[in-house]
Design an enzyme around this catalytic site. Structure first.
Site: not given
Length: 509
Positions: A225, A451, A479
């Site tokens: 991320s 995602d 995710h």
């Protein structure tokens, strides 16, 4: 702008997955209680930092140490900060490949806690055999020298307080702006000079310092991320020192703040639709009719608590912002979708507690009202330095209208995000530009087609920007992709990190 893979680990700890990071097997490598720095040549002002020796101490089943870094990399003599480290020594015997630094995202999430609490979720067992797995809290975060702003009661009011005005009106903007101004002023007063030095470029320079004091000539790194932005920034600054870098759930470094919000609005709306389709196919779904009917009901619930917030049993009120957080948190992982079944059913009966509990999970708030870390403060501080914003109310209103059109359920509540950073006490001078990292070795960029938080198109963009970017696509929901039960992704990532094997083409897992 983004939250983190650590949210997934928290959800997993709620019986979604088995995490064994806190129950390490009995076999451990003999103690290696000192890390000798590489001894590389640096400028005189940086030599005291790059020459430090890390002293490791036992902390539960792990080893912990503290490094020092310049407060301000442009003026290393201006002061120091601390960086907290945690290490699981390589378990396989013999000489490890080196250190594998892991960042779970955020910005503002503790990499220390990520390893301490969910090692097996963070890194697969094959990597644990061959690498010293190192978690760290970036500058401004948790156990490192932290950003400090509100106390718990003040944070409750800042995050959950109800604005009694129409969203987007002059009165509403003024009230939100006043709250944001008060928050920023508290951050400046309680954090001091550090507040202007928690940007991602400074954190990437810390990353190179950590590489050197851990004794590694090259950085081996696994970033999730926001951690992909940190890793890509590192590669851009130090391409000759990049080793094996894996960036999973990629952020496009060239995207503006408004582009990020727009794509995330669309991404979470798509994830919500996927959840609703799945829910309606099951026996205990609180919705009936078509997916469109269910979407209309979610919109109705949001509009209802926007007009008339629901009071929870602890006295707090559930408004639309808090409900959005409660919806978004489980959308990070399909394994958590069942929480939404219970939340929506309770809301239909006028009960706010389940939704507030999910919103609390998003914000790392304990049921007793304490915040478990400073992730909310650090999240704001890093983003407000990393992105420039437009404070013009009419411009924000136009953007909000576009969001509502692009994502009719989620979008109306994602607008006006520029308000907080427009009154931040340290103005941003950042430029959002592509990162090429010319001269770096191959860098693996992993993207998940469904995602919601870091849309797949960002992974495609980052892989194209990097001169040596290699795209690994995962066709699925949720995710990030690595170490989540997809053998194709896991094998590709681990072959790269362990053997340096680079796929000849996207494996399309």
């Amino acid at each position: 702008m983004t939250r983190t893979r650590a949210l997934l680990a928290t959800l997993a700890a709620g019986a979604l997955l088995v995490l064994t990071g806190c129950t390490v097997p009995g076999f451990l490598q003999p103690e290696r209680d000192r890390s000798e720095p590489t001894g590389e040549t640096v400028g005189a002002e940086l030599e005291p930092f790059y020459s430090q020796v890390l002293e490791w101490e036992r902390c539960g089943e792990f080893q912990c140490a503290t490094a020092t870094a310049p407060l301000d990399w442009s003026d290393p003599a201006a002061g120091e900060i601390e960086l907290a480290l945690i290490r699981q020594a390589a378990r396989g015997g013999g000489d490890p490949i080196g250190s594998l630094l892991v960042n779970p995202g955020g910005p503002g999430v503790s990499g220390y806690d990520f390893i301490a609490e969910s090692l097996d979720f963070a890194v697969g067992p094959r990597l644990q055999e061959r690498y010293d797995v190192v978690g760290f809290d970036p500058r401004g975060v948790s156990r490192s020298t932290p950003v400090t702003c509100h106390d718990d009661e003040e944070m409750d009011e800042y995050l959950y307080g109800i604005v009694d005005a129409e969203r987007g009106s002059d009165e509403w903007i003024a009230e939100v702006g006043a709250s944001a101004t008060e928050f920023g002023a508290a951050c400046a007063e309680r954090t001091g000079e550090l507040l202007g030095n928690v940007d991602t470029v400074s954190a990437a320079r810390d990353l190179d310092l950590l590489r050197a004091v851990l004794g590694d000539d090259e950085l081996h790194y696994l970033g999730y991320s926001y951690g992909t932005l940190l890793g890509a920034t590192y590669a851009g600054l130090y391409p000759e020192k990049a080793g094996r870098l894996v960036l999973d759930g990629a952020i496009d470094p060239s995207s503006s703040a408004r582009e990020v919000v727009r794509e995330q609005s669309i991404g979470f709306e798509a994830a919500l639709r996927a959840y609703l389709a799945d829910c309606l196919g099951g026996p205990e779904c609180p919705f009936t009719g078509s997916v469109e009917d269910a979407e209309a009901e979610v919109s109705r619930l949001l509009a209802s608590v926007e007009r008339s917030p629901l009071r929870g049993s602890d006295g707090r009120y559930l408004g639309a912002n808090a409900l959005i957080w409660g919806i978004i948190w489980p959308l990070y992982s399909p394994a958590a979708w069942s929480y939404l079944d219970d939340m929506f059913e309770s809301l239909m009966f006028g009960d706010a507690d389940f939704a507030l509990a999910l919103a609390d999970g998003y914000h790392d708030r304990d049921p007793d009202g304490t915040y478990l870390d400073n992730s909310n403060e650090a999240f704001a501080a890093v983003n407000c330095l990393d992105y420039t914003v437009d404070a013009d109310p009419e411009s924000m209103r136009r953007d909000a209208a576009e969001l509502a059109e692009a994502a009719p359920i989620i979008g109306p509540y994602f607008g006006f995000g520029d308000i907080g950073c427009s009154v931040w006490p340290v103005p941003s001078e950042a430029e959002r530009v592509p990162i090429a990292a010319e001269g770096a070795p191959p860098i693996l960029v992993v993207g998940t087609t469904g995602d919601p938080a870091t849309p797949y198109k960002w992974a495609v963009a980052l892989a194209e920007q990097l001169d040596s970017g290699v795209l690994v696509s995962y066709d699925g929901e949720g995710h990030t992709a690595y170490n989540k039960s997809n053998a194709c992704v896991d094998d590709t990532v681990e072959a790269f990190l362990l053997e340096g094997e680079v796929p000849e083409e996207d494996p399309r897992c």
